[in-house]
Design a protein around this motif. Structure first.
Motif, PDB file in Angstrom:
ATOM      1  N   GLN A 150       0.850  -1.182   0.000  1.00 54.42           N
ATOM      2  CA  GLN A 150       0.000   0.000   0.000  1.00 54.42           C
ATOM      3  C   GLN A 150       0.888   1.234   0.000  1.00 54.42           C
ATOM      4  O   GLN A 150       1.652   1.441   0.935  1.00 54.42           O
ATOM      5  CB  GLN A 150      -0.845   0.028   1.258  1.00 54.42           C
ATOM      6  N   PRO A 151       0.805   2.050  -1.035  1.00 55.68           N
ATOM      7  CA  PRO A 151       1.593   3.286  -1.012  1.00 55.68           C
ATOM      8  C   PRO A 151       1.021   4.248   0.028  1.00 55.68           C
ATOM      9  O   PRO A 151      -0.194   4.347   0.182  1.00 55.68           O
ATOM     10  CB  PRO A 151       1.437   3.838  -2.421  1.00 55.68           C
ATOM     11  N   SER A 152       1.912   4.878   0.739  1.00 60.27           N
ATOM     12  CA  SER A 152       1.471   5.855   1.732  1.00 60.27           C
ATOM     13  C   SER A 152       1.055   7.125   1.017  1.00 60.27           C
ATOM     14  O   SER A 152       1.729   7.583   0.096  1.00 60.27           O
ATOM     15  CB  SER A 152       2.614   6.153   2.714  1.00 60.27           C
ATOM     16  N   SER A 153      -0.045   7.688   1.443  1.00 57.50           N
ATOM     17  CA  SER A 153      -0.481   8.952   0.867  1.00 57.50           C
ATOM     18  C   SER A 153       0.208  10.128   1.567  1.00 57.50           C
ATOM     19  O   SER A 153       0.068  11.268   1.144  1.00 57.50           O
ATOM     20  CB  SER A 153      -1.996   9.086   0.976  1.00 57.50           C
ATOM     21  N   ASP A 154       0.957   9.822   2.602  1.00 60.66           N
ATOM     22  CA  ASP A 154       1.634  10.851   3.387  1.00 60.66           C
ATOM     23  C   ASP A 154       3.059  11.019   2.856  1.00 60.66           C
ATOM     24  O   ASP A 154       3.944  10.199   3.127  1.00 60.66           O
ATOM     25  CB  ASP A 154       1.638  10.439   4.858  1.00 60.66           C
ATOM     26  N   ARG A 191       6.768   8.979   3.538  1.00 61.92           N
ATOM     27  CA  ARG A 191       7.565   8.341   2.484  1.00 61.92           C
ATOM     28  C   ARG A 191       8.987   8.880   2.494  1.00 61.92           C
ATOM     29  O   ARG A 191       9.943   8.125   2.395  1.00 61.92           O
ATOM     30  CB  ARG A 191       6.915   8.554   1.108  1.00 61.92           C
ATOM     31  N   ILE A 192       9.126  10.179   2.664  1.00 56.44           N
ATOM     32  CA  ILE A 192      10.456  10.807   2.715  1.00 56.44           C
ATOM     33  C   ILE A 192      11.197  10.346   3.965  1.00 56.44           C
ATOM     34  O   ILE A 192      12.389  10.029   3.921  1.00 56.44           O
ATOM     35  CB  ILE A 192      10.332  12.344   2.652  1.00 56.44           C
ATOM     36  N   ASN A 193      10.497  10.299   5.090  1.00 57.88           N
ATOM     37  CA  ASN A 193      11.110   9.829   6.334  1.00 57.88           C
ATOM     38  C   ASN A 193      11.645   8.407   6.164  1.00 57.88           C
ATOM     39  O   ASN A 193      12.783   8.109   6.552  1.00 57.88           O
ATOM     40  CB  ASN A 193      10.087   9.883   7.478  1.00 57.88           C
ATOM     41  N   GLY A 194      10.846   7.525   5.573  1.00 63.33           N
ATOM     42  CA  GLY A 194      11.273   6.148   5.349  1.00 63.33           C
ATOM     43  C   GLY A 194      12.483   6.059   4.448  1.00 63.33           C
ATOM     44  O   GLY A 194      13.438   5.339   4.736  1.00 63.33           O
ATOM     45  N   ARG A 195      12.452   6.805   3.353  1.00 61.56           N
ATOM     46  CA  ARG A 195      13.586   6.808   2.435  1.00 61.56           C
ATOM     47  C   ARG A 195      14.841   7.343   3.125  1.00 61.56           C
ATOM     48  O   ARG A 195      15.923   6.763   3.009  1.00 61.56           O
ATOM     49  CB  ARG A 195      13.273   7.650   1.194  1.00 61.56           C
ATOM     50  N   ASN A 196      14.711   8.438   3.874  1.00 61.58           N
ATOM     51  CA  ASN A 196      15.879   9.036   4.521  1.00 61.58           C
ATOM     52  C   ASN A 196      16.485   8.106   5.567  1.00 61.58           C
ATOM     53  O   ASN A 196      17.711   7.937   5.624  1.00 61.58           O
ATOM     54  CB  ASN A 196      15.526  10.386   5.136  1.00 61.58           C
ATOM     55  N   TYR A 197      15.651   7.515   6.415  1.00 63.68           N
ATOM     56  CA  TYR A 197      16.172   6.585   7.424  1.00 63.68           C
ATOM     57  C   TYR A 197      16.741   5.337   6.763  1.00 63.68           C
ATOM     58  O   TYR A 197      17.770   4.814   7.186  1.00 63.68           O
ATOM     59  CB  TYR A 197      15.104   6.216   8.460  1.00 63.68           C
ATOM     60  N   TYR A 198      16.077   4.838   5.727  1.00 62.65           N
ATOM     61  CA  TYR A 198      16.609   3.675   5.007  1.00 62.65           C
ATOM     62  C   TYR A 198      17.997   3.998   4.459  1.00 62.65           C
ATOM     63  O   TYR A 198      18.940   3.213   4.641  1.00 62.65           O
ATOM     64  CB  TYR A 198      15.676   3.248   3.861  1.00 62.65           C
ATOM     65  N   ALA A 217       8.248   0.153   4.841  1.00 61.19           N
ATOM     66  CA  ALA A 217       7.431   0.417   3.654  1.00 61.19           C
ATOM     67  C   ALA A 217       8.318   0.830   2.484  1.00 61.19           C
ATOM     68  O   ALA A 217       8.106   0.397   1.348  1.00 61.19           O
ATOM     69  CB  ALA A 217       6.387   1.493   3.946  1.00 61.19           C
ATOM     70  N   HIS A 218       9.347   1.631   2.759  1.00 60.95           N
ATOM     71  CA  HIS A 218      10.271   2.033   1.690  1.00 60.95           C
ATOM     72  C   HIS A 218      10.981   0.805   1.120  1.00 60.95           C
ATOM     73  O   HIS A 218      11.033   0.625  -0.108  1.00 60.95           O
ATOM     74  CB  HIS A 218      11.288   3.055   2.200  1.00 60.95           C
ATOM     75  N   ALA A 219      11.517  -0.040   2.000  1.00 63.33           N
ATOM     76  CA  ALA A 219      12.238  -1.237   1.535  1.00 63.33           C
ATOM     77  C   ALA A 219      11.315  -2.154   0.755  1.00 63.33           C
ATOM     78  O   ALA A 219      11.693  -2.684  -0.311  1.00 63.33           O
ATOM     79  CB  ALA A 219      12.842  -1.978   2.716  1.00 63.33           C
ATOM     80  N   ALA A 220      10.118  -2.354   1.235  1.00 56.77           N
ATOM     81  CA  ALA A 220       9.178  -3.255   0.589  1.00 56.77           C
ATOM     82  C   ALA A 220       8.732  -2.735  -0.788  1.00 56.77           C
ATOM     83  O   ALA A 220       8.423  -3.533  -1.668  1.00 56.77           O
ATOM     84  CB  ALA A 220       7.959  -3.487   1.482  1.00 56.77           C
ATOM     85  N   ARG A 221       8.723  -1.414  -0.955  1.00 61.40           N
ATOM     86  CA  ARG A 221       8.322  -0.833  -2.248  1.00 61.40           C
ATOM     87  C   ARG A 221       9.418  -0.948  -3.306  1.00 61.40           C
ATOM     88  O   ARG A 221       9.140  -0.791  -4.491  1.00 61.40           O
ATOM     89  CB  ARG A 221       7.939   0.638  -2.076  1.00 61.40           C
ATOM     90  N   LEU A 222      10.663  -1.185  -2.893  1.00 62.14           N
ATOM     91  CA  LEU A 222      11.743  -1.314  -3.871  1.00 62.14           C
ATOM     92  C   LEU A 222      11.505  -2.578  -4.704  1.00 62.14           C
ATOM     93  O   LEU A 222      11.149  -3.619  -4.157  1.00 62.14           O
ATOM     94  CB  LEU A 222      13.091  -1.397  -3.166  1.00 62.14           C
ATOM     95  N   PRO A 223      11.676  -2.523  -6.013  1.00 62.11           N
ATOM     96  CA  PRO A 223      11.401  -3.705  -6.837  1.00 62.11           C
ATOM     97  C   PRO A 223      12.444  -4.801  -6.624  1.00 62.11           C
ATOM     98  O   PRO A 223      13.631  -4.506  -6.612  1.00 62.11           O
ATOM     99  CB  PRO A 223      11.439  -3.163  -8.269  1.00 62.11           C
TER     100      PRO A 223
END
Length: 191
Positions: free
Chosen positions: A96-100, A104-111, A184-190
């Motif tokens: 499920q893509p986050s609408s927030d 999404r940016i927080n997840g990417r930055n911490y990842y 969520a960021h990791a799981a969205r990566l193909p």
């Protein structure tokens, strides 16, 4: 590939939980394993056999996996199953893509700050560092693993050096929302 028929035959004991194509069975909390790197699968199977996985108090899923993996009685059998699992086409799990946008940016930055040095910016892992693929993994499974690391159910055994590193990294996540954002960021990566 050497050992492939044996690996396919031995995998029959794994299929009831992980699915015939390694797609996982969410109701059993069994993750999709199709396409995971053979070296990683083999190391985890060895960990279950040696007792540094699935023996911690409260680790119900780990104990279940340890019992299931006990049918593999040799390194050669574990290697054959691992090779077979690696040969399976990775499963694209719906996330499920986050609408927030901020999350999404927080997840990417911490990842990128905590995970990408080992698991790669693409989430595909790094054998030299012992870091498996995270891309495309089920978020529910990854959340359970972070919780197990933080609870000492995973990565606490003295022989689990790489698990101990992951325990330290997971402790750097400041709160549950950030854990969810990173996963969520990791799981969205193909895959």
């Amino acid at each position: 590939m050497a050992g492939m028929p044996e690996g396919r035959a031995l995998y029959a004991t794994c299929a009831p939980c992980h699915g015939g194509k390694g797609q996982g069975v969410a109701a059993l909390k069994a993750p999709a394993i199709a396409g995971l790197q053979a070296w990683y699968v083999q190391r985890q199977l060895q960990g279950f056999a040696a007792g540094w996985r699935g023996t911690a108090a409260g680790d119900v899923e780990g104990a279940t996996m340890r019992a299931a993996a006990a049918v593999l009685t040799s390194d050669a059998q574990r290697e054959a199953v691992a090779s077979f699992v690696a040969s399976l086409a990775p499963v694209n799990l719906p996330v499920q893509p986050s609408s927030d946008a901020a999350r999404r940016i927080n997840g990417r930055n911490y990842y990128n700050a905590l995970c990408s040095a080992c698991h790669g910016t693409n989430g595909r892992g790094n054998e030299q560092l012992g870091a498996p693929r995270l891309a495309g993994m089920a978020p529910e499974y990854l959340m359970r693993q972070v919780a197990a690391l933080q609870a000492g159910q995973r990565g606490a055994h003295r022989e689990d050096r790489l698990g101990a590193q992951m325990r330290a990294i997971s402790a750097m996540l400041p709160n549950r929302d950030t854990e969810q954002d990173v996963i969520a960021h990791a799981a969205r990566l193909p895959p």
